[in-house]
Scaffold this motif. Structure first.
Motif, short mmCIF file in Angstrom:
data_model
loop_
_atom_site.label_atom_id
_atom_site.label_comp_id
_atom_site.label_asym_id
_atom_site.label_seq_id
_atom_site.Cartn_x
_atom_site.Cartn_y
_atom_site.Cartn_z
N LYS A 1 0.85 -1.19 0.00
CA LYS A 1 0.00 0.00 0.00
C LYS A 1 0.88 1.23 0.00
CE LYS A 1 -3.43 -2.55 2.66
NZ LYS A 1 -4.09 -2.72 3.96
N GLU A 2 0.51 2.17 -0.82
CA GLU A 2 1.31 3.39 -0.94
C GLU A 2 0.50 4.58 -0.47
OE1 GLU A 2 4.12 2.16 -4.75
OE2 GLU A 2 2.73 3.85 -4.90
N TYR A 3 1.14 5.42 0.34
CA TYR A 3 0.53 6.66 0.81
C TYR A 3 1.53 7.78 0.62
CZ TYR A 3 -2.90 3.72 3.25
OH TYR A 3 -3.87 2.82 3.54
N PRO A 4 1.06 8.97 0.36
CA PRO A 4 2.00 10.10 0.27
C PRO A 4 2.60 10.40 1.65
CG PRO A 4 -0.28 10.85 0.14
CD PRO A 4 -0.33 9.36 0.06
N SER A 5 3.75 11.03 1.66
CA SER A 5 4.40 11.36 2.94
C SER A 5 3.77 12.60 3.57
CB SER A 5 5.89 11.61 2.72
OG SER A 5 6.08 12.79 1.95
N PHE A 6 3.15 13.44 2.75
CA PHE A 6 2.47 14.67 3.18
C PHE A 6 3.45 15.76 3.68
CE2 PHE A 6 -0.46 11.14 4.14
CZ PHE A 6 -1.50 11.47 3.29
N ARG B 1 -8.55 16.71 13.78
CA ARG B 1 -7.39 16.14 14.47
C ARG B 1 -6.16 16.16 13.55
NH1 ARG B 1 -4.83 13.49 18.15
NH2 ARG B 1 -3.68 11.56 17.75
N ILE B 2 -6.37 15.77 12.30
CA ILE B 2 -5.26 15.73 11.35
C ILE B 2 -4.72 17.13 11.08
CG2 ILE B 2 -4.70 15.27 8.92
CD1 ILE B 2 -6.61 12.80 9.20
N LYS B 3 -5.61 18.12 10.95
CA LYS B 3 -5.18 19.50 10.71
C LYS B 3 -4.37 20.03 11.90
CE LYS B 3 -6.05 21.90 7.75
NZ LYS B 3 -7.30 22.61 7.37
N SER B 4 -4.79 19.60 13.08
CA SER B 4 -4.06 20.02 14.28
C SER B 4 -2.65 19.44 14.29
CB SER B 4 -4.83 19.57 15.53
OG SER B 4 -4.10 19.84 16.70
N LEU B 5 -2.53 18.15 13.92
CA LEU B 5 -1.22 17.50 13.86
C LEU B 5 -0.36 18.07 12.73
CD1 LEU B 5 -2.25 13.76 14.49
CD2 LEU B 5 -0.88 15.23 16.01
N TRP B 6 -1.00 18.49 11.66
CA TRP B 6 -0.27 19.07 10.53
C TRP B 6 0.51 20.31 10.97
CZ3 TRP B 6 -0.81 23.70 7.61
CH2 TRP B 6 -0.10 23.70 6.39
N GLU B 7 -0.05 21.01 11.91
CA GLU B 7 0.58 22.24 12.39
C GLU B 7 1.67 21.96 13.42
OE1 GLU B 7 -2.68 24.43 13.91
OE2 GLU B 7 -3.50 24.96 11.94
N THR B 8 1.63 20.77 14.06
CA THR B 8 2.57 20.50 15.15
C THR B 8 3.55 19.35 14.87
OG1 THR B 8 0.95 19.04 16.20
CG2 THR B 8 0.95 21.35 16.88
N ASP B 9 3.05 18.28 14.21
CA ASP B 9 3.90 17.10 14.01
C ASP B 9 3.44 16.36 12.75
OD1 ASP B 9 5.33 14.75 14.06
OD2 ASP B 9 5.06 14.39 16.20
N LYS B 10 4.09 16.67 11.63
CA LYS B 10 3.65 16.09 10.37
C LYS B 10 3.86 14.57 10.30
CE LYS B 10 3.79 20.05 7.23
NZ LYS B 10 3.91 21.10 8.25
N TYR C 1 -6.94 16.05 -0.24
CA TYR C 1 -6.70 14.63 0.01
C TYR C 1 -7.70 14.07 1.03
CZ TYR C 1 -4.24 10.28 1.03
OH TYR C 1 -3.93 8.95 1.19
N LEU C 2 -7.92 14.80 2.09
CA LEU C 2 -8.86 14.36 3.12
C LEU C 2 -10.28 14.29 2.57
CD1 LEU C 2 -7.55 16.37 6.21
CD2 LEU C 2 -7.00 14.03 5.52
N GLN D 1 0.94 11.97 9.52
CA GLN D 1 1.00 10.95 8.47
C GLN D 1 0.57 9.59 9.01
OE1 GLN D 1 4.59 10.85 5.97
NE2 GLN D 1 4.71 8.66 6.39
N SER D 2 1.08 9.23 10.18
CA SER D 2 0.71 7.96 10.79
C SER D 2 -0.79 7.91 11.10
CB SER D 2 1.52 7.76 12.08
OG SER D 2 1.12 6.58 12.73
N GLU D 3 -1.32 9.03 11.57
CA GLU D 3 -2.76 9.09 11.90
C GLU D 3 -3.62 8.95 10.66
OE1 GLU D 3 -5.91 9.55 14.71
OE2 GLU D 3 -3.77 9.11 14.89
#
Length: 228
Positions: free
Chosen positions: A81-86, A110-119, A97-98, A123-125
C-alpha cells in the motif's frame, strides 16, 4: 317368433343408444381432460418463465455483490500500500486529500491540528484512519454479499449455493486472520500470513468457478431434477 324378433331389435337399438351416449360422454371427458392439461401446462410455463426471469435477476445481483466484496477484501488485505508522505503538502492539498477519502469532520480536525505540530504523527494518523475506513467498507460490502446470498437461496442451484457459501465463509476467515496478523507478535506473523494468502487464492478460484457455473446455467438453461 315375433316376440323374439322384437326383443332382438329392441336390444340392438338400446345398445346403439347406450354406445352412442358412451362415446358422447367419453368425447366430452377427453376434451375436458385436454383442456385441463392445457391450462395446467400454460400455468406451469408461466410460472417457470417468472422463475427463470427472477433467477437471472438474482444471479446477476448476487454475482455482482460477491465480486465487489471480494475485490474490496483483496485490496484491503494487500501487503503493498502506498501513501504520500504529506511532508511537502500545502494546507490546500491536504484538504483535498482528506476530502477525497471522505473523512469525518472530527478526524479532519485532528489531522489539521497535527499538521501544524507534528507532520510525521499526522502521516501515521492518516494512514491509520484510512485503513480503518477501508476495513469498515470491506466489512459492509461483505455483509451485503452475505445477505444477498441468504435471501436468494431459493433461486440458486445446489452447485451455485455451495460455491457462494464457501465464498462468504472465506470472506470472514480472511478479514479475521488479517485482523489477527496486525495484533500478534512478529515471530507468529509468518504462519498467519501464509493462511491469509491461502484464503485470498481460494477466493480468486471460487469467484472464477462461480462465474463459469452461473454463466453456464443462464446461457443454456438449468433444470434441476425433481425429487418426485
Amino acid at each position: 317368433m315375433k316376440t323374439i324378433l322384437i326383443a332382438i331389435l329392441t336390444s340392438g337399438i338400446t345398445s346403439g343408444i347406450v354406445l352412442g351416449l358412451y362415446r358422447h360422454f367419453l368425447s366430452r371427458n377427453i376434451e375436458s381432460y385436454k383442456n385441463t392439461l392445457l391450462f395446467d401446462l400454460q400455468r406451469k410455463v408461466h410460472d417457470f418463465q417468472l422463475f427463470a426471469a427472477k433467477k437471472h435477476e438474482e444471479y446477476a445481483d448476487l454475482y455482482s455483490t460477491l465480486h465487489v466484496a471480494t475485490d474490496e477484501l483483496l485490496n484491503f488485505t494487500s501487503w503493498f500500500k502506498e501513501y504520500p508522505s504529506f511532508q511537502g503538502y500545502t494546507e490546500n492539498e491536504l484538504d483535498n486529500y482528506l476530502e477525497q477519502h471522505n473523512l469525518i469532520q472530527s478526524h479532519k480536525l485532528r489531522i489539521k491540528s497535527l499538521w501544524e505540530t507534528d507532520k510525521w504523527a499526522m502521516q501515521s494518523e492518516i494512514h491509520k484512519i484510512i485503513e480503518w475506513n477501508k476495513r469498515a467498507e470491506a466489512d459492509r460490502l461483505r455483509l451485503i454479499a452475505y445477505q444477498n446470498y441468504s435471501q436468494s437461496l431459493i433461486y440458486q442451484s445446489k452447485e451455485v449455493a455451495k460455491i457462494c457459501e464457501e465464498i462468504t465463509q472465506k470472506h470472514v476467515e480472511l478479514i479475521l486472520d488479517f485482523d489477527l496478523y496486525n495484533d500478534i507478535e512478529p515471530n507468529e506473523k509468518k504462519e498467519v500470513r501464509k493462511k491469509i494468502e491461502t484464503h485470498k487464492e481460494r477466493l480468486r478460484v471460487l469467484r472464477e468457478e462461480l462465474h463459469k457455473v452461473m454463466h453456464s446455467e443462464l446461457t443454456i438453461g438449468y433444470y434441476e431434477k425433481s425429487s418426485e
